[in-house]
Structures are given as structure tokens and as C-alpha cells.
Design a protein around this motif. Structure first.
Motif, PDB file in Angstrom:
ATOM      1  N   LYS A  44      66.368  44.592 -81.668  1.00 36.66           N
ATOM      2  CA  LYS A  44      65.548  44.126 -82.361  1.00 36.66           C
ATOM      3  C   LYS A  44      66.341  43.214 -82.415  1.00 36.66           C
ATOM      4  CE  LYS A  44      65.330  43.865 -87.570  1.00 36.66           C
ATOM      5  NZ  LYS A  44      66.090  43.935 -89.458  1.00 36.66           N
ATOM      6  N   ALA A  45      67.725  42.567 -81.536  1.00 36.52           N
ATOM      7  CA  ALA A  45      68.074  41.317 -81.831  1.00 36.52           C
ATOM      8  C   ALA A  45      67.689  40.540 -80.334  1.00 36.52           C
ATOM      9  CB  ALA A  45      69.372  41.613 -81.567  1.00 36.52           C
TER      10      ALA A  45
ATOM     11  N   TRP B 257      67.724  39.687 -87.217  1.00 36.97           N
ATOM     12  CA  TRP B 257      68.407  40.083 -85.916  1.00 36.97           C
ATOM     13  C   TRP B 257      70.234  40.654 -85.898  1.00 36.97           C
ATOM     14  CZ3 TRP B 257      72.079  38.124 -83.059  1.00 36.97           C
ATOM     15  CH2 TRP B 257      72.058  36.832 -83.153  1.00 36.97           C
TER      16      TRP B 257
END
Length: 636
Positions: free
Chosen positions: A179-180, A259
């Protein structure tokens, strides 16, 4: 001062730790990985402090002028006589300040991790990744040109991916790392486009030359950038806005903030490094690095201002409802980065970087303190804590100091830097000031909600006294950072770091601080009433707020909104039709051509049978056909 003789060692020593521990950490250095990694970053920290001393107190002592110095520069890729990508190391007030912050906080994280990560199976890998992370951020802050900073910008992203997903056997950690990485990649695309636009029109990648060419009177490059437009917006505004999007993604600003709370899945010391000294402050540093260019476009400064203040307010509100102590601190980071960015948008260059400087110490102290609590209690949930002051006296006192600092209580460091930002807002945009003032009160509330819930509230259900508060490798960084959170606010920051090369002086009227301090004390008092002792008031208040509380508790459903857009619109509306076209049209056409070719070859391969009789028959058949054509042509 000849910085070239040693300055490269500051980033290269953590890189050496990454290489040595990454390649040889399993066997030769398995047990000593923490010591090796810490020793290397300790030397880097000493060199960074020596650089700061030489730059501010020796070279700039006589006239109070701190010019930019290229300590090292060489051509990396030569495309043509007028176009190349250079690599170098830039020494100026902002980069020297960041050298101290990054190396010092990284050193504290390295020392703390010796005790916190003891017994970890992949300890050498962990310290290897820490070294890569530190090297990436040091390379970013020392970059001499806009393309070099982009290279290290992406390397910071890779490093964060590795550390957030360090516990690769946990699905939540893997999902958080992805996600990040994905969210910041979308933002970095804007960053890259903005780089290319500015470099194309200015004809350079070098920071100093770029700023000079765009800010000089009668600049032709600036005239071109402002002369061309897209959908009614000058190209210059587009370029700066795209650069800021890259910074907003890396610094987890609204609406790209989703994130950062999930990044808490990594080891807690990693969170301290990401939130305090690296990655999330990269966006602030980027805007500050190109600040003379940003001030030429008022609409983009307004964009930076409102994105910053909205992020600060929303994140503070969300933090009030979270129960995972690391997520509370994560939203706190988003809020504090928002302060730094809206200060830059309001021409508060010094105030923004001052808060970046003080925030690094008290936020890393908060995360390491949270790590000590988690190490003792084995849970992140505030509901399972309470009364820990009796069992963790060092953590209790240092955590309280950090809470006082972030709440803006004098004489702690956060008070001085936050007052600078609020004064900047009051002088330039009073609506922003009032939102920021309210946010500062909310900050004090949720931080002392956290403090009372951990260390007071109720007796500890079970005394986890099997390993005590932790070894001195964990307590020492807490004490050092607590001392820093007390004293660094007294540094005359404006004297050393300002928008120009000349030293400046700045004082805050005492009368101005009455309202912010009163708001902070009100927030602390409310937290005391609700959380000092266990009672039903918090639950009754949440019930009375009804749907509003649920909305905030669910983080305004930003994650659900992104999932809806991703799955329902992008996947179903765009990805599936594109996959159908690819499978049935593109692949179908190619497969059809292949089948047609195979069919034709099956039909004509009999012509090459190897039979002499068949070849003779074809030969005479051809003669007959040619004779018929000739006769037809002759008689016609």
C-alpha cells in the motif's frame, strides 16, 4: 573549509553497513549485526555534528552568512555536451540541519533496536535495511540537483517498502508495504513530470542554476513557463503543483495520507525513523529546497497551505478516536507535517524547518517510548494498558516530556516551533490561524488521552515483570531524546537557517502565546477528565455523538472510498474491459494470424514432398501453363 575530504563518508558508512550486513550478516556477523550497524551510524553522526560545527560556527562565524557549497560534484551520465546528469553533495543550512537530524535520530533507533529486536531471527537483515534507509535519506538531503534527489527519493520508497514489510510472514505487513509503495508511486509520477517540465524550460537540473534562471529579473525561462498553459493554467503552476503532489504523497498529506497509518505494521523503531527523520519529512524538504521557485506562484502556495491545514486538522480529529497507540502517533505525524507544509505556504520557511527540527526529537521519543510499552505489555491496544508508570518509570517520564513538547507547553521544544508557525499564520492568513489553533488544542487532547490511558487510567491487569522495563540500550535513547526535546527549542534557529543566506533574528511576543498555551491546557484538562481514571464518560460521549463518532472512528471512510474507486471503477470499469480487449482482440488477432499461417503451411508443405515424380509433374505443368499463356498472348 574543505568538506570534500570527509563529507561523502556520512552517507557511505550506512551504505557500507547495508552491503556488509546484507551479504555477510547471516554467518560472520549474525550476533554482532546490531553493534556493527550502530558503530557505522555513530561515526556518521559524529561527522555530521562536526560538519554542522564547522559550517555554522567556524566558516560562518565572522559575518553570519551561510552560503551553499558543493562539497563534491562529478558527471555521472553524459548525454551530450550540454546535457548530463551530475551527482554531488550540497552543503547549505537546510542540508546541514537535516544531516544532524537524520544521523542522530537514526543512531538512537539503532541503539534502541539492540534491545528491542534482541532474539530476532533476521537481525542482520533488519540492520541492513536500516542502513539502506539512512543512506537513502542522507543522499536525498545532500543532492545537488533535482534528478539526483529523485533517484534517492525512489530509493527511500524502496527502503520503506522493505522495512514496513519486514515481517513478511504477516499478511497485514505485506499489505501495508504494498500500500505504501503503490500510493507513493502515483504521487512520484507527478514529481517526475514536474521535474521534466522545469528542467526542459530552465535547461538545467542543478538546484542553484535552476533557481537562478527562474528567479533572475526578466527570466526568459520563467516567461516561457508562465506563457504556455494547459486548460487555462500556466505550465509553471502545473510543474510546481506536480512537484508538490510528489511531496504530498511522500509526506502522507490529504488525500494521499492513507498509507502511513498502515505502515505501523513494521517494527516500532522503524516507525520512529520513518516518522521523525526520514521519508515523511522528504516532502517538506523538497518544497523548502525549491522554495525561491515556489514563492513565484501564489496559487500553488495557496494549494500547499490548504492541503497542509486540512491534513493537520483531519488527522488530529481522527487521532482522537484511535485505540492502537502506534496509529494515534501515525495520525499525529500527519497532523504535524501538515503544520510544516502550511507554514511553507504562508512564507514561513524558517518556522517550518524549525518545527521539522524539533518534531524529529519528540516524535522519535514518542515512537520509541511506544515501542518500550509494546515490548513490556505485548499489545498495541490502549484498552489493555493502564498504570504502567509504576513499572516503567523511565518510559513514563520521557513519554510525558514528549507529550508536553508536541502539545506546545513551554519550555519544551515543540512550544517554540509551533508558536513560530502560528505567528506566521496569524500574520498572513487568519482563517488558517484559527484552524491551526483549534488543531493545537486537539493535539494536546489526543496526546494526553494516550498518556493517561497508558500510564494512569486503571491498574495493570497483569504485571508483565519477566523482563522489566527493558535493557539500557532501550532506556538510553529515551533519556537522550527527552533531553533534546527539552533543550533544542532554545536554539536560535532563525539565526542559522532562513530563506536567505543572511542570519536572521526572530522573537515571539509573550502575549501572542497566551491563546495557544490556553488551548493546549484546555485539551490536557479535557483528557484528564475523561481518561485519568477509568470511567464511563468516554463511552457516553462517543454514544452521544452517534454517527459523527463512527465517521471519525472509521477515518472518514477514506480507505473504503479508495477501495471502491479501485475495485469498482478501475478494476471493473477499466481493467476488466482492457483485459477483455487484450484477450479477445489483441491476443485473438495474433492467435488468428498464427492459425492462418499454420493452415496455409499445412496446405503448401506437400509441395516440398521430396518426390522426384511430383517435382517433374509440377515442372511440366508449369511449362504447359506458360505455353498456354504465351499462345493466348500471341493470338490475341
Amino acid at each position: 573549509m574543505n568538506y570534500a575530504s570527509y563529507i561523502a563518508l556520512i552517507p557511505l558508512l550506512p551504505l557500507a553497513g547495508f552491503v556488509i550486513l546484507g551479504l555477510f550478516g547471516k554467518k560472520p556477523f549474525a550476533r554482532s549485526a546490531g553493534v556493527i550497524g550502530t558503530l557505522l551510524i555513530f561515526i556518521s553522526t559524529l561527522l555530521a555534528l562536526y560538519t554542522a560545527y564547522q559550517y555554522f560556527f567556524v566558516a560562518g562565524k565572522q559575518h553570519g552568512i551561510y552560503p551553499a557549497v558543493k562539497a563534491l560534484e562529478f558527471t555521472w551520465l553524459q548525454f551530450s555536451p550540454g546535457l548530463s546528469i551530475d551527482m554531488g553533495l550540497l552543503i547549505d543550512p537546510a542540508s546541514v540541519m537535516m544531516l544532524v537530524v537524520v544521523t542522530f535520530v537514526s543512531l538512537m533507533v539503532h541503539i534502541f533496536s539492540i534491545g528491542y529486536m534482541k532474539g530476532e531471527e533476521r537481525l542482520s537483515t533488519y540492520y541492513s535495511f536500516l542502513g539502506l534507509f539512512t543512506f537513502s535519506m542522507l543522499g536525498l538531503v545532500l543532492s545537488t540537483n533535482i534528478f539526483q534527489i529523485y533517484i534517492f527519493w525512489e530509493l527511500v520508497g524502496v527502503s520503506s517498502f522493505l522495512l514496513i514489510g519486514f515481517y513478511y510472514d504477516r499478511p497485514a505487513a505485506v499489505a501495508a508495504a504494498k500500500k505504501a509503495f503503490i500510493v507513493t508511486r502515483f504521487a512520484d509520477l507527478g514529481f517526475l513530470i514536474g521535474i521534466l517540465i522545469l528542467a526542459f524550460y530552465s535547461g538545467t537540473l542543478d538546484f542553484g542554476t535552476l533557481i537562478q534562471r527562474l528567479t533572475e529579473p526578466g527570466s526568459s525561462a520563467l516567461a516561457q513557463l508562465k506563457g504556455y498553459g494547459f486548460i487555462g493554467i500556466p505550465v509553471f503552476s502545473w510543474a510546481l503543483a506536480l512537484l508538490f503532489i510528489g511531496g504530498a504523497g511522500k509526506s502522507a498529506m490529504f488525500p494521499l495520507h492513507i498509507w502511513l497509518p498502515d505502515a505501523m505494521e513494521g517494527p516500532t523503531p522503524v516507525s520512529a525513523l520513518i516518522h521523525a527523520a526520514t521519508m515523511v519529512v522528504a516532502g517538506v524538504y523538497l518544497v523548502a529546497r525549491l522554495y525561491p521557485v515556489f514563492v513565484l506562484d501564489v496559487p500553488v502556495l495557496q494549494l500547499i497551505t490548504w492541503v497542509g491545514v486540512i491534513s493537520a486538522f483531519l488527522a488530529a480529529v481522527i487521532a482522537c478516536t484511535q485505540t492502537d497507540i502506534k496509529r494515534v502517533l501515525a495520525y499525529s505525524t500527519i497532523s504535524q507535517i501538515g503544520y510544516m507544509l502550511f507554514a511553507l505556504g504562508l512564507a514561513g520557511y524558517t518556522a517550518s524547518l524549525f518545527h521539522l527540527f524539533t518534531h524529529a526529537f519528540f516524535k522519535s521519543l514518542l515512537f520509541l517510548g511506544a515501542g518500550a510499552v509494546i515490548h513490556y505489555i505485548h499489545t498495541n491496544e490502549m484498552g489493555n494498558m493502564g498504570g504502567l508508570r509504576k513499572y516503567m518509570p523511565v518510559t513514563h517520564i520521557t513519554f510525558l516530556i514528549a507529550c508536553m513538547a508536541i502539545a506546545g507547553i513551554p519550555p519544551f521544544a515543540g512550544f517554540f516551533s509551533k508558536e513560530e508557525i502560528l505567528l506566521t499564520a496569524w500574520q498572513n492568513n487568519q482563517p488558517v490561524y484559527y484552524i491551526a489553533l483549534l488543531t493545537s488544542g486537539i493535539t494536546a487532547f489526543y496526546m494526553f488521552r494516550l498518556y493517561f490511558s497508558i500510564f494512569w487510567n486503571k491498574p495493570l491487569a497483569h504485571n508483565h515483570n519477566h523482563h522489566g522495563e527493558g535493557p539500557w540500550s532501550m532506556k538510553f535513547p529515551l533519556l537522550v531524546l527527552a533531553l533534546a526535546a527539552v533543550v533544542v527549542g532554545f536554539i536560535p534557529f532563525a539565526h542559522y537557517i532562513s530563506a536567505g543566506q543572511q542570519a536572521a533574528e526572530h522573537t515571539i511576543p509573550i502575549s501572542f502565546s497566551i491563546a495557544p498555551v490556553a488551548m493546549a491546557l484546555a485539551g490536557i484538562a479535557l483528557a484528564y477528565m475523561l481518561y485519568y481514571k477509568q470511567n464511563e464518560r468516554p463511552q457516553k460521549l462517543a454514544t452521544a455523538m452517534g454517527g459523527l463518532y463512527r465517521l471519525v472512528r472509521q477515518k472518514f471512510y477514506f480507505d473504503e472510498l479508495y477501495l471502491f474507486v479501485t475495485k469498482k471503477i478501475i478494476f471493473n470499469g477499466i481493467a476488466k474491459p482492457a483485459a477483455w480487449i487484450d484477450k479477445h482482440l489483441v491476443d485473438g488477432l495474433m492467435n488468428g494470424l498464427g492459425r492462418a499461417t499454420t493452415g496455409i503451411s499445412e496446405r503448401i508443405k506437400a509441395w516440398q514432398s521430396g518426390s522426384v515424380q511430383s517435382y517433374a509433374l509440377y515442372f511440366f505443368g508449369g511449362i504447359v501453363a506458360l505455353a498456354a499463356v504465351f499462345i493466348y498472348w500471341w493470338t490475341g
